[in-house]
Write a protein that holds these residues in place. Structure first.
Motif, PDB file in Angstrom:
ATOM      1  N   UNK C  28     -14.525  58.861  36.035  1.00  0.00           N
ATOM      2  CA  UNK C  28     -13.919  57.558  36.180  1.00  0.00           C
ATOM      3  C   UNK C  28     -12.027  57.326  35.789  1.00  0.00           C
ATOM      4  N   UNK C  29     -11.933  58.281  34.456  1.00  0.00           N
ATOM      5  CA  UNK C  29     -10.497  58.673  34.403  1.00  0.00           C
ATOM      6  C   UNK C  29     -10.062  58.842  35.448  1.00  0.00           C
ATOM      7  N   UNK C  30     -10.601  59.751  35.853  1.00  0.00           N
ATOM      8  CA  UNK C  30      -9.484  60.476  36.622  1.00  0.00           C
ATOM      9  C   UNK C  30      -9.143  60.049  38.054  1.00  0.00           C
ATOM     10  N   UNK C  31     -10.467  59.195  39.084  1.00  0.00           N
ATOM     11  CA  UNK C  31     -10.493  59.348  39.884  1.00  0.00           C
ATOM     12  C   UNK C  31     -10.552  57.741  40.631  1.00  0.00           C
ATOM     13  N   UNK C  32     -10.595  57.336  39.408  1.00  0.00           N
ATOM     14  CA  UNK C  32     -11.054  55.455  39.369  1.00  0.00           C
ATOM     15  C   UNK C  32     -12.854  55.854  40.088  1.00  0.00           C
ATOM     16  N   UNK C  33     -13.014  56.198  40.429  1.00  0.00           N
ATOM     17  CA  UNK C  33     -14.688  56.736  41.014  1.00  0.00           C
ATOM     18  C   UNK C  33     -15.492  56.200  40.568  1.00  0.00           C
ATOM     19  N   UNK C  34     -16.381  55.423  40.524  1.00  0.00           N
ATOM     20  CA  UNK C  34     -17.554  55.026  39.284  1.00  0.00           C
ATOM     21  C   UNK C  34     -19.062  56.153  40.148  1.00  0.00           C
ATOM     22  N   UNK C  35     -19.329  57.107  40.008  1.00  0.00           N
ATOM     23  CA  UNK C  35     -20.073  57.799  40.695  1.00  0.00           C
ATOM     24  C   UNK C  35     -21.768  57.873  39.883  1.00  0.00           C
ATOM     25  N   UNK C  36     -22.171  56.595  40.836  1.00  0.00           N
ATOM     26  CA  UNK C  36     -23.635  56.444  40.491  1.00  0.00           C
ATOM     27  C   UNK C  36     -24.377  57.281  40.667  1.00  0.00           C
ATOM     28  N   UNK C  37     -24.441  58.658  41.137  1.00  0.00           N
ATOM     29  CA  UNK C  37     -25.522  59.707  41.302  1.00  0.00           C
ATOM     30  C   UNK C  37     -25.143  60.717  40.060  1.00  0.00           C
ATOM     31  N   UNK C  38     -25.057  60.039  38.848  1.00  0.00           N
ATOM     32  CA  UNK C  38     -24.886  61.091  37.937  1.00  0.00           C
ATOM     33  C   UNK C  38     -26.366  61.614  37.183  1.00  0.00           C
ATOM     34  N   UNK C  39     -26.754  60.569  37.205  1.00  0.00           N
ATOM     35  CA  UNK C  39     -27.891  60.866  36.935  1.00  0.00           C
ATOM     36  C   UNK C  39     -28.604  61.809  37.383  1.00  0.00           C
ATOM     37  N   UNK C  40     -29.012  61.381  38.759  1.00  0.00           N
ATOM     38  CA  UNK C  40     -29.192  62.192  39.912  1.00  0.00           C
ATOM     39  C   UNK C  40     -28.997  63.702  39.809  1.00  0.00           C
ATOM     40  N   UNK C  41     -27.236  63.847  39.826  1.00  0.00           N
ATOM     41  CA  UNK C  41     -26.966  64.928  39.357  1.00  0.00           C
ATOM     42  C   UNK C  41     -27.335  65.898  38.327  1.00  0.00           C
ATOM     43  N   UNK C  42     -27.528  65.143  37.524  1.00  0.00           N
ATOM     44  CA  UNK C  42     -28.280  65.815  35.908  1.00  0.00           C
ATOM     45  C   UNK C  42     -29.838  66.538  36.679  1.00  0.00           C
ATOM     46  N   UNK C  43     -29.894  65.640  37.093  1.00  0.00           N
ATOM     47  CA  UNK C  43     -31.617  65.704  37.713  1.00  0.00           C
ATOM     48  C   UNK C  43     -31.584  67.506  38.909  1.00  0.00           C
TER      49      UNK C  43
END
Lengths: 366, 259, 291
Positions: C28-43
């Motif tokens: 978010x800080x760098x690109x202002x995108x909110x990555x809702x897949x972050x949890x899935x990337x963790x998985x």
């Protein structure tokens, strides 16, 4: 090419823009009325469900497409609508004709109440606040077991209007016509919203809050109104959904449902009524299409009809990604392009719809 | 009675005093210009009048009434319309719709009658359209009536924004750099329009502008600001030749260099 | 005693939330995108490690497996941006939100297809060992989680404050066009940030899997981490960690001392309260727009 020569302001105020427009919608209306005689009862049920989801989609569209406010928790209002319509009939003994609009009203009032504190939030903060509300409603349903039946769920009676009952198995055509009627009324109200000052105020807030305010639009009040209308539409859809499915519990209205609604309107095309209908059609009919495809493949001897869990969600998401990357305006956007191509034939050019180069528009400042 | 009375207006952002006890009055029917180098506090003054910022001290009176009791969204209803320095139009709407938003303060009926689109709402919409068409004719915006803002060139957007403010039928019009980024021809148009607003529509104009030729052409009085403080008030000519103004623009030694 | 154990396990949980939240905030800080897949990337990171190291899969040693998983997730994050996110750039934030939600669906679907939907546990050398400090029995896994989080945060801080790339990222996030004109390869920088958040996701995944079992739906934890990031103040790295810790600690205490049924909604109640009273989180990062 078609030119519409306008001679009166009412031509811009009317529901239909020109004769061809009128003819198209008359045809569509005729097909919709004839539908019960054209398709099987099973498919008619699916179409009824498409209409219900379209209403829900229109609800979310008012908020996202018209007012530009995100909501990741709209299933909450579906839940409020579904529980209120059943409780009003079972506990308060009201007839459906009263309980149904009241369910919409209750949902709308809830929307307005929720909007008061959260309408001043923007972007991420609004998204997460609505997400949290969606999750909270899920849990509140379980906690308020005395009213909602908790995880056991609630049974919805058949819709009863002056002694005539509507059941999706016994008289699917009647149920279809009832819901078609409701849908038409709600579409007309939505159309009126779009051509009235309120609709313009919504658009003003969507595009620039600061200048909307300078033009005299009361931001907080207008946003609350948008939340309320959106919640009312979604609540009505929830009420119909409750009656249609017959039984529902906390797991009917999960956060996944909210996200599906969001995906639905994006696939359909954000910002247009058509979008809500296209999206609902894809959302409802996709599982049916996948099932048909699976059977088709099996009979051809390709693939042995294995049921892959979660394939609907996977395909739905893949379609969505394709749309976001290649056609951000959704099915409706693609439809407009095709229509324009035919209208201008042979003058249409490839780059007519080329998007402007866009740079990051920061949402960190307000 | 003066239309707008600003007295001892001060606003601080942290340690910075952006506007420092500025006082002036705008008389009905006059064109009043604010000039000054970048960062002088001109736009801040506009934002104070349109109530986006809360002043630290001082008062603003409009038609003799305290403007500070009004909320930002009530200012338009009192008859004050404004434009923005970095165009703030409704990007995804047509020019017509943008101008119609300018009629928002004239809406009379509840949202329920609007949802039902009752005959009286239709009548009101016809009136709104007529008012907006007058503005479109005045500003020669006919070719763009149904174009989306997102596809319009800068100069046209600037005019549309002015049109949106005019559609409100304001008593006082705040123009924030109406000519910035415009060509000489376009600036000339703006000058004529401002003259006509005053003469034909009786609108009082308060504007911020850097283009001194435009300022001298249209304004009755000019106020020069530097570092948030008033340094000169008077006719365009007086202000332009005022030593403090020259100093503010060109630096402290410029007078001797010129002499 | 009881209190201390609850606190430590809460802190350990909180660190995982904090790490996922860190991934959100980085992007978010760098690109202002909110990555809702972050949890899935963790998985996904956790499953890749699991597939490499578990005896019933490939059976590689633990540390190399983790390193490979981190590398794979870095590439995954980089490509995600280069192939998809880049194309929706400049569109409204909600488009990005929906796109990443859809990506999350696909990751979940893919993981279910490959590894099945049954919960599995990672064979980690940390799992199931307790040490006793001052009479308090603590899980080695929990302590490891806390230590790794501290190290990773320090590393990220150093990266942003002192390396050329880190400073380029900061520049690109503050003013995209200006950074571009100054010769910062904005696109590559953005993809790098996504790669970096893939690394953070993989580490969070391994730490989470060391503490319990995982299945494809584990990624939905991301929602809670997202709440944590917002509580802290979206856009602030210390805020993300703080939010994560608060959410992590509040959960065990709410389930121990609060009325039953309310434990899982405690983080969201807190979130709503924070948003109502401090609309931009505990450490706000939003400025008034200039007009």
């Amino acid at each position: 090419m078609r030119f519409v020569f306008k001679t009166h302001y009412d031509q811009d105020l009317g529901l239909f823009k020109h004769t061809q427009h009128r003819v198209c919608y008359a045809l569509l209306g005729a097909i919709m009325v004839a539908l019960p005689w054209l398709i099987s009862d099973y498919l008619l049920g699916e179409f009824t469900l498409v209409l219900i989801w379209s209403i829900a989609g229109m609800g979310l569209m008012i908020l996202i497409g018209q007012t530009g406010q995100a909501s990741l928790g709209h299933a909450a209002f579906l839940a409020i609508g579904a529980y209120s319509v059943v409780l009003l009939q079972e506990r308060a003994g009201l007839p459906f004709l009263l309980a149904f609009p009241l369910a919409g009203l209750i949902s709308g009032v809830c929307g307005a109440l929720i909007a008061r504190p959260i309408a001043k939030l923007h972007g991420v903060y609004l998204a997460i606040a609505t997400l949290a509300l969606g999750i909270l409603v899920e849990d509140i349903i379980v906690i308020a077991e005395a009213w909602t039946g908790g995880v056991g769920g609630l049974f919805a009676p058949d819709i009863d209007i002056f002694g005539h009952t509507f059941n999706k198995y016994i008289n699917p055509a009647d149920l279809y016509f009832l819901i078609l009627g409701i849908t038409v009324v709600l579409v007309l109200l939505y159309k009126n919203l779009l051509r009235s000052p309120l609709g313009r105020a919504f658009a003003a807030i969507r595009d620039s809050e600061v200048s909307a305010q300078a033009m005299g639009v009361e931001i907080a009040k207008t946003k609350s109104l948008s939340f309320a209308l959106s919640a009312a539409y979604t609540g009505l859809a929830g009420a119909l959904l409750g009656h249609f499915t017959g039984i529902f519990n906390n797991e009917t209205f999960t956060i996944i449902m909210s996200i599906n609604m969001l995906m639905m309107i994006v696939i359909g095309g954000v910002g247009s009524i058509h979008g809500a209908f296209f999206g609902a059609a894809v959302f409802v009919l996709l599982p049916t299409i996948i099932a048909f495809a699976r059977d088709g493949l099996a009979t051809l001897g390709l693939g042995n009809a294995v049921v892959i869990p979660g394939i609907e969600a996977g395909i739905f998401a893949a379609i969505l990604i394709a749309f976001l990357l290649f056609e951000p305006l959704g099915i409706y956007g693609r439809w407009v392009k095709i229509r324009t191509w035919f209208e201008l034939f042979p003058l249409a050019r490839r780059d007519m719809f080329k998007r402007n180069q866009s740079f990051l528009k920061t949402e960190r400042t307000r | 009675m003066s239309l707008l009375e600003v007295s001892d207006l001060t606003i601080r952002f942290g340690g910075l005093v952006a506007v420092d006890s500025v006082s002036f009055t705008v008389e009905p029917g006059e064109t009043f210009a604010l000039v000054g180098p970048n960062g002088a506090g001109k736009s801040t003054l506009f934002n104070l009048i349109s109530r986006i910022y809360e002043p630290s001290s001082g008062s603003i009176r409009f038609k003799g009434e305290d403007l500070l009791t009004a909320h930002a969204d009530q200012v338009a209803g009192l008859g004050i319309a404004r434009t923005f320095q970095n165009i703030e139009l409704f990007e995804h709407a047509s020019v017509l719709q943008n101008l119609l938003v300018g009629r928002h303060t004239h809406r009379q009926y509840s949202f329920l009658s609007e949802l039902l689109f009752l005959p009286r709402v239709r009548e009101q919409e016809r009136e709104n359209r007529k008012a907006v068409e007058n503005v479109i004719d005045f500003l020669d915006l006919q070719p763009y009536r149904n174009s989306l803002i997102a596809g319009l060139p800068y100069g046209v957007r600037k005019v549309v924004e002015m049109g949106r403010a005019l559609a409100l039928s304001p008593t006082l019009l705040l123009l924030d750099e109406p000519a910035s980024g415009l060509s000489v021809e376009e600036t000339n148009d703006v000058a004529f329009w401002i003259e006509d607003m005053k003469k034909l529509m009786g609108i009082t104009v308060l504007m911020v502008e850097h283009d001194m030729s435009l300022v001298s052409a249209v304004s009755d009085r000019v106020l020069a600001l530097a570092d948030g403080k008033t340094i000169a008030v008077g006719s365009a000519k007086e202000v332009q030749s005022h030593p403090a103004v020259i100093e503010a623009y060109l630096g402290p030694d410029s007078l001797e260099v010129e002499a | 005693m009881d209190f201390a154990q609850l606190l430590i396990s809460g802190l350990a949980n909180g660190c995982v939330y904090g790490l996922i939240a860190l991934g959100f905030v980085l992007i978010y800080k760098a690109t202002e995108a909110i990555n809702f897949a972050q949890g899935d990337m963790m998985m996904l990171g956790a499953f890749i490690t699991l597939a490499l190291t578990n005896d019933n899969h490939m059976g590689l040693p633990f540390i190399p497996s983790v390193l490979i998983a981190i590398a794979v997730m870095a590439v995954f994050g980089y490509l995600l941006d280069a192939l998809m996110l880049r194309h929706v750039f400049g569109q409204p934030q909600i488009a990005v939100v929906i796109l990443t939600i859809a990506i999350g669906y696909i990751i979940r679907f893919g993981a279910g297809l490959i590894w099945g939907h049954e919960p599995q546990s990672l064979h980690s050398p940390l799992a199931g060992q307790d040490i006793t400090i001052a009479g308090i029995a603590l899980g080695l896994d929990e302590i490891a989680v806390i230590i790794v989080t501290i190290l990773l945060t320090g590393f990220l801080y150093g990266f942003f404050a002192h390396t050329r790339t880190g400073i380029a990222i900061q520049a690109a996030s503050q003013n995209q066009l200006a950074a571009y004109y100054m010769g910062v390869p904005v696109r590559r920088v953005y993809s790098l940030v996504w790669g970096l958040s893939g690394v953070v996701a993989a580490i969070a995944g391994v730490l989470f899997a060391s503490k319990g079992s995982i299945d494809p739906n584990t990624g939905l934890l991301g929602i809670k981490a997202f709440a944590a990031a917002v509580i802290g103040g979206f856009g602030s790295l210390p805020g993300a960690l703080l939010g994560g810790l608060i959410v992590g600690v509040i959960e065990p205490f709410a389930s121990r001392y609060g009325p039953s049924g309310y434990a899982q909604i405690a983080p969201y109640l807190l979130l709503v309260l924070v948003l109502v009273f401090r609309p931009h989180g505990l450490l706000p990062q939003v400025q008034q727009k200039k007009v």
